[in-house]
Each structure stands twice: as C-alpha cells, then as structure tokens.
Design an enzyme around this catalytic site. Structure first.
Site, PDB file in Angstrom:
ATOM      1  N   ASN A   1      16.705 -13.069 -26.209  1.00  0.00           N
ATOM      2  CA  ASN A   1      16.715 -14.510 -25.935  1.00  0.00           C
ATOM      3  C   ASN A   1      17.790 -15.197 -26.788  1.00  0.00           C
ATOM      4  O   ASN A   1      18.491 -16.117 -26.341  1.00  0.00           O
ATOM      5  CB  ASN A   1      15.343 -15.125 -26.245  1.00  0.00           C
ATOM      6  CG  ASN A   1      14.279 -14.712 -25.227  1.00  0.00           C
ATOM      7  OD1 ASN A   1      14.594 -14.122 -24.200  1.00  0.00           O
ATOM      8  ND2 ASN A   1      13.031 -15.015 -25.526  1.00  0.00           N
TER       9      ASN A   1
ATOM     10  N   THR B   1       1.807  -4.480 -32.148  1.00  0.00           N
ATOM     11  CA  THR B   1       3.259  -4.409 -32.009  1.00  0.00           C
ATOM     12  C   THR B   1       3.752  -2.975 -32.201  1.00  0.00           C
ATOM     13  O   THR B   1       3.194  -2.215 -33.008  1.00  0.00           O
ATOM     14  CB  THR B   1       3.947  -5.346 -33.024  1.00  0.00           C
ATOM     15  OG1 THR B   1       5.340  -5.033 -33.060  1.00  0.00           O
ATOM     16  CG2 THR B   1       3.404  -5.221 -34.416  1.00  0.00           C
TER      17      THR B   1
ATOM     18  N   LYS C   1      -0.248  -6.613 -38.720  1.00  0.00           N
ATOM     19  CA  LYS C   1      -0.702  -6.031 -37.445  1.00  0.00           C
ATOM     20  C   LYS C   1      -1.331  -4.659 -37.679  1.00  0.00           C
ATOM     21  O   LYS C   1      -2.278  -4.269 -37.000  1.00  0.00           O
ATOM     22  CB  LYS C   1       0.478  -5.914 -36.472  1.00  0.00           C
ATOM     23  CG  LYS C   1       1.035  -7.263 -36.019  1.00  0.00           C
ATOM     24  CD  LYS C   1       0.260  -7.806 -34.836  1.00  0.00           C
ATOM     25  CE  LYS C   1       0.862  -9.092 -34.318  1.00  0.00           C
ATOM     26  NZ  LYS C   1       0.290  -9.543 -33.053  1.00  0.00           N
TER      27      LYS C   1
ATOM     28  N   TYR D   1       4.813  -9.270 -41.613  1.00  0.00           N
ATOM     29  CA  TYR D   1       4.178  -9.578 -40.332  1.00  0.00           C
ATOM     30  C   TYR D   1       3.685  -8.293 -39.657  1.00  0.00           C
ATOM     31  O   TYR D   1       2.527  -8.194 -39.237  1.00  0.00           O
ATOM     32  CB  TYR D   1       5.167 -10.325 -39.413  1.00  0.00           C
ATOM     33  CG  TYR D   1       4.887 -10.080 -37.955  1.00  0.00           C
ATOM     34  CD1 TYR D   1       3.820 -10.706 -37.318  1.00  0.00           C
ATOM     35  CD2 TYR D   1       5.655  -9.164 -37.215  1.00  0.00           C
ATOM     36  CE1 TYR D   1       3.529 -10.430 -35.991  1.00  0.00           C
ATOM     37  CE2 TYR D   1       5.374  -8.895 -35.900  1.00  0.00           C
ATOM     38  CZ  TYR D   1       4.311  -9.525 -35.289  1.00  0.00           C
ATOM     39  OH  TYR D   1       4.021  -9.241 -33.976  1.00  0.00           O
ATOM     40  N   HIS D   2       4.584  -7.293 -39.558  1.00  0.00           N
ATOM     41  CA  HIS D   2       4.188  -6.045 -38.910  1.00  0.00           C
ATOM     42  C   HIS D   2       3.055  -5.364 -39.689  1.00  0.00           C
ATOM     43  O   HIS D   2       2.181  -4.732 -39.108  1.00  0.00           O
ATOM     44  CB  HIS D   2       5.396  -5.101 -38.793  1.00  0.00           C
ATOM     45  CG  HIS D   2       6.409  -5.515 -37.760  1.00  0.00           C
ATOM     46  ND1 HIS D   2       7.600  -6.124 -38.085  1.00  0.00           N
ATOM     47  CD2 HIS D   2       6.409  -5.410 -36.409  1.00  0.00           C
ATOM     48  CE1 HIS D   2       8.293  -6.368 -36.978  1.00  0.00           C
ATOM     49  NE2 HIS D   2       7.592  -5.954 -35.947  1.00  0.00           N
TER      50      HIS D   2
ATOM     51  N   SER E   1       8.111  -5.097 -42.032  1.00  0.00           N
ATOM     52  CA  SER E   1       7.991  -6.492 -42.485  1.00  0.00           C
ATOM     53  C   SER E   1       6.532  -6.767 -42.804  1.00  0.00           C
ATOM     54  O   SER E   1       5.644  -6.006 -42.380  1.00  0.00           O
ATOM     55  CB  SER E   1       8.454  -7.472 -41.390  1.00  0.00           C
ATOM     56  OG  SER E   1       7.434  -7.630 -40.414  1.00  0.00           O
TER      57      SER E   1
HETATM   58  N1  USQ Z   1      18.520  -8.433 -34.396  1.00  0.00           N
HETATM   59  C1  USQ Z   1      19.901  -8.494 -34.425  1.00  0.00           C
HETATM   60  N2  USQ Z   1      20.500  -9.721 -34.310  1.00  0.00           N
HETATM   61  C2  USQ Z   1      19.787 -10.881 -34.168  1.00  0.00           C
HETATM   62  C3  USQ Z   1      18.394 -10.818 -34.148  1.00  0.00           C
HETATM   63  C4  USQ Z   1      17.777  -9.580 -34.272  1.00  0.00           C
HETATM   64  O1  USQ Z   1      20.594  -7.467 -34.535  1.00  0.00           O
HETATM   65  O2  USQ Z   1      20.411 -11.941 -34.079  1.00  0.00           O
HETATM   66  C5  USQ Z   1      17.845  -7.127 -34.496  1.00  0.00           C
HETATM   67  C6  USQ Z   1      16.791  -7.061 -35.580  1.00  0.00           C
HETATM   68  O3  USQ Z   1      17.361  -6.781 -36.842  1.00  0.00           O
HETATM   69  C7  USQ Z   1      15.876  -5.964 -35.047  1.00  0.00           C
HETATM   70  C8  USQ Z   1      15.967  -6.114 -33.535  1.00  0.00           C
HETATM   71  O4  USQ Z   1      17.138  -6.912 -33.282  1.00  0.00           O
HETATM   72  O5  USQ Z   1      16.368  -4.707 -35.400  1.00  0.00           O
HETATM   73  C9  USQ Z   1      14.776  -6.797 -32.914  1.00  0.00           C
HETATM   74  O6  USQ Z   1      14.588  -8.028 -33.587  1.00  0.00           O
HETATM   75  P1  USQ Z   1      13.715  -9.212 -32.953  1.00  0.00           P
HETATM   76  O7  USQ Z   1      13.902 -10.421 -33.803  1.00  0.00           O
HETATM   77  O8  USQ Z   1      13.980  -9.326 -31.500  1.00  0.00           O
HETATM   78  O9  USQ Z   1      12.244  -8.606 -33.030  1.00  0.00           O
HETATM   79  P2  USQ Z   1      11.248  -8.391 -34.256  1.00  0.00           P
HETATM   80  O10 USQ Z   1      11.584  -9.164 -35.459  1.00  0.00           O
HETATM   81  O11 USQ Z   1      11.095  -6.911 -34.420  1.00  0.00           O
HETATM   82  O12 USQ Z   1       9.914  -9.019 -33.700  1.00  0.00           O
HETATM   83  C10 USQ Z   1       9.676  -9.264 -32.316  1.00  0.00           C
HETATM   84  C11 USQ Z   1       8.581 -10.309 -32.203  1.00  0.00           C
HETATM   85  C12 USQ Z   1       7.308  -9.739 -32.793  1.00  0.00           C
HETATM   86  C13 USQ Z   1       6.991  -8.417 -32.106  1.00  0.00           C
HETATM   87  C14 USQ Z   1       8.144  -7.455 -32.245  1.00  0.00           C
HETATM   88  C15 USQ Z   1       7.964  -6.161 -31.495  1.00  0.00           C
HETATM   89  O13 USQ Z   1       8.966 -11.503 -32.879  1.00  0.00           O
HETATM   90  O14 USQ Z   1       6.248 -10.680 -32.622  1.00  0.00           O
HETATM   91  O15 USQ Z   1       5.846  -7.849 -32.685  1.00  0.00           O
HETATM   92  O16 USQ Z   1       9.325  -8.074 -31.672  1.00  0.00           O
HETATM   93  S1  USQ Z   1       8.745  -4.806 -32.327  1.00  0.00           S
HETATM   94  O17 USQ Z   1      10.143  -5.165 -32.600  1.00  0.00           O
HETATM   95  O18 USQ Z   1       8.678  -3.644 -31.456  1.00  0.00           O
HETATM   96  O19 USQ Z   1       8.051  -4.601 -33.553  1.00  0.00           O
END
Ligand code: USQ
Length: 373
Positions: free
Chosen positions: A240, A144, A185, A181-182, A179
C-alpha cells in the site's frame, strides 16, 4: 450465526463486518478507535478520511438494508466485555482488536507497553468471557506469519512433529518474532493454546501475512464504505505504501537489501479466509491453525512490480534502497506451507498488473481531488 467482530473499525475489521453481514449473518462490532487515536498522536493520518462507526453502520444499512450492532468501548475493560457478551450472545468471535503495527510497537516504552497491555488484555478478556458466558462459541483470532519469523527451514502450518531420541511428539511450530508487536501475537497464541487445553475452547488462529488493497465486493462504488488506507512508515503495509509513493513521485523505500520475503494476500482474500474459518470450526479442545496468505514476494519484487505498472501509467517510478530502520534478515530462506485454507475452498485473488493498476488509479484520483480541495 451471531458474529462479534472485535476491532470492527480497523483496516480489516470494517470490511469483514460488511462481508459477513452481506452473507446474512447477525453482526456486532466493537472498537475503541485506538488505531485512529494512535495515528493522530503520531501524525500519520490515512490517505483519506473514513466515517466513524456510527456513520459507517448507518451508511451500510442504507446501502444493504442490513443492521450492524455497535459497541464503542475498550475491550481491556472487563465490564465492557461482559456487557457485549451478555447482550449480543455471540456464536463466533472474530478477534482483530489489537495494536497492529510492528514499527509502532518498537517506537518507545510507551508504545511498547500500550501494545503489550492492549493486545494481551483483550485476548485474556475474550478467553475468560467465552469460558464464563458462551463456552460453545468459536474464537477466530488474527495472528500473523511474523510469529514464525524467518527460520532457515520450511515453515509448517502451525504445528511440527519432532522426532527426538526415538520418540515423537507434535508441538506448536517454533516462534521467533522480529518485533514486540509480533511477540504479543506469539503470547496470544500461547494463551489461547493454554486455555484450549484447560477449558476445551474452540479456537482458530490465523497466521496472516501483510495485506494489500482496498476494494471488496461490499464497498465497490461506495467510497464512504472503504477501509483506512495508511501509507506511512508506522501503519502503512509495504505494498500500500509503495503504491502511494509511486503516485506521489516519491522513490519506493526499499529497506536494506530488499530480500525480505513475506506471504501476501489481497484484502478480498482476508475476508474469504475469515469466512471459511468461521464456517469450519474446530471441535472443543482443539486449536486449529492456518497460514493465511496466497503468494510470497520479496520487497524487491514488489517494488519492481509497482515500478513496472506505474511506468505503464506514465509515472516515472524510482526505487531507492534506504538504510533499514528495522532489525530483520534482508536475505533469507522462506518456504511456508499454506494449504489449509485452499483445502477449505479459498480461491485466491492474485497480485496482477490489473489489480495494481486499479489501486494506483484510485490513489491518483484521490491525490488529484485532495489537491483541488
Ligand atoms: N518494508 C520496506 N519498505 C517500506 C516498508 C516496509 O522494505 O517502506 C519491508 C519491511 O522491512 C518488511 C516488509 O517490507 O520486511 C513487510 O513490512 P510491512 O510493514 O508491510 O509489514 P509488517 O511490519 O511485517 O506488518 C504487517 C502488518 C501486521 C501483520 C504483518 C504480517 O502491519 O499487522 O501482522 O504484516 S507479517 O509481515 O507476515 O508478519
């Protein structure tokens, strides 16, 4: 090729299985339905029900004529792993079999240890199974972008050359996750890199950003073959989630200042990236790393796009900044490199108004049919 997909029931696992099967590869999927179980336990079910893997593989056979081999079981159990490897003898292993939610991993001790145990044990078992049973096989591991965190310097593609006191060396780019989870990874990457050095494994580690979308070439007009679509705060990724919120008339939940920037990609591009990685294996003893996303957006930018498209559709979309339930930088520098997969031939499907409108219309139709049930 004989390709084993671990976590083949998941949001990305099942679409990947169909995509590679449609390209003529011999596919096997393995899964223990952990994601379905956790969603039930936390009462965060996806937007619509999806058939189980026995049903999905039958449906796929009926639609495409292709067989997908199926193994239901827990990959943290060594006996199950060796049974699959001895039976299927993979040339390539695509490893998605992890607890994928950052917020879930931060819920409580039980969720934390489930994430640690599952993610690290599966990775360790795969490393040992490849070494002992098919040492030539290529491991394609889903990592990730969150492994890098949000440093105040440019993010390189996996590696960084450091010049220190007139001497130079190349290292893994510094990791600092936001996090547990991260963090698992990061631990996976360290394990893989260690055993690449010890045992000359061939590994590609894909640093992927948040994925959005539902539709792929293989599930078009085949609703029964769609992947899960979570929109809750634990398993729903941000875009989504915003799409469902817009359709439901719920204000888009921007966490904090909304300047959190990430590298996003369409689910179709995930499949293309995985295929390109499989077609371009590293030589033995090499850890190949690609940053897997196509464009960067802040949360505010995503909310504005969803609002714009939603309002064009006649929805009255509102955006609401709420207190951030996560501990993360809300306003930061973000400039990650991502040329590796493009150089291998990736042709991105960018986030356009049309792509968003297609997704929102589908979700709206689902909402209407659910209301009529
Ligand atoms: N966020 C909001 N509002 C919401 C949901 C999320 O502002 O209602 C923000 C979060 O705080 C974060 C960003 O949107 O700053 C992305 O959140 P996310 O829930 O889309 O993604 P994340 O928790 O980071 O995890 C997801 C996948 C994970 C993958 C990761 C890639 O669930 O499996 O590894 O995206 S990355 O974000 O580049 O680490």
């Amino acid at each position: 090729m004989r390709i084993l997909i671990l976590g083949g029931d998941g949001y990305l696992g099942w679409p990947t299985a169909m995509h590679l099967s449609a390209k003529g590869h011999e596919i096997a999927v393995a899964d223990n339905y952990l994601r379905r179980q956790l969603c039930r336990e936390e009462d965060v079910e996806p937007l619509f029900e999806t058939p189980n893997l026995i049903q999905r593989t039958k449906l796929w056979k009926a639609v495409s004529g292709y067989e997908i081999n199926l193994f239901i079981g827990d990959l943290t159990q060594w006996d199950f792993v060796t049974e699959i490897f001895n039976h299927f003898k993979p040339d390539c292993i695509v490893h998605y079999a992890e607890q994928p939610s950052a917020p879930y991993s931060m819920l409580n001790r039980r969720a934390a240890t489930c994430t640690l145990q599952n993610n690290l044990m599966v990775t360790a078992n795969i490393i040992f199974a490849v070494h002992e049973l098919c040492p030539e096989a290529h491991i394609v591991k889903l990592g990730t972008m969150g492994e890098y965190g949000t440093p105040n310097i440019d993010i390189e593609e996996g590696w960084i050359e450091i010049d220190h006191k007139n001497r130079k060396d190349t290292f893994l780019y510094p990791r600092q996750a936001g996090s547990l989870y991260h963090t698992t990874k990061i631990m996976d990457t360290d394990l893989l890199w260690f055993y690449v050095r010890m045992w000359d494994l061939r590994v590609t580690d894909l640093m992927q950003g948040p994925v959005y979308g539902l539709f792929t070439d293989e599930n078009i007009n085949q609703n029964q073959l769609l992947p899960f679509f979570n929109y809750d705060e634990l398993f729903g990724t941000v875009l989504n989630r915003f799409v469902v919120q817009a359709v439901a008339g719920y204000p888009l939940t921007v966490y904090g200042k909304g300047g959190q920037t990430r590298g996003y990609l369409n689910i179709k591009d995930t499949l293309n990236c995985i295929r390109l990685a499989i077609e371009n294996p590293p030589s033995p003893g090499k850890l190949q790393i690609f940053n897997q996303f196509t464009e960067t957006f802040s949360v505010n930018e995503l909310a504005d796009m969803v609002k714009h498209v939603g309002n064009q559709m006649g929805l009255n979309v509102k955006i609401q900044s709420i207190e951030n339930p996560r501990k993360e930088a809300e306003d930061h520098y973000y400039n990650p490199k991502h040329t590796g997969l493009t150089e291998l031939g990736l042709e991105p499907n960018f986030l356009t108004d049309t792509v968003l409108a297609q997704l929102m219309e589908f979700v709206a139709r689902k909402a209407v049919s659910a209301a009529l049930e």
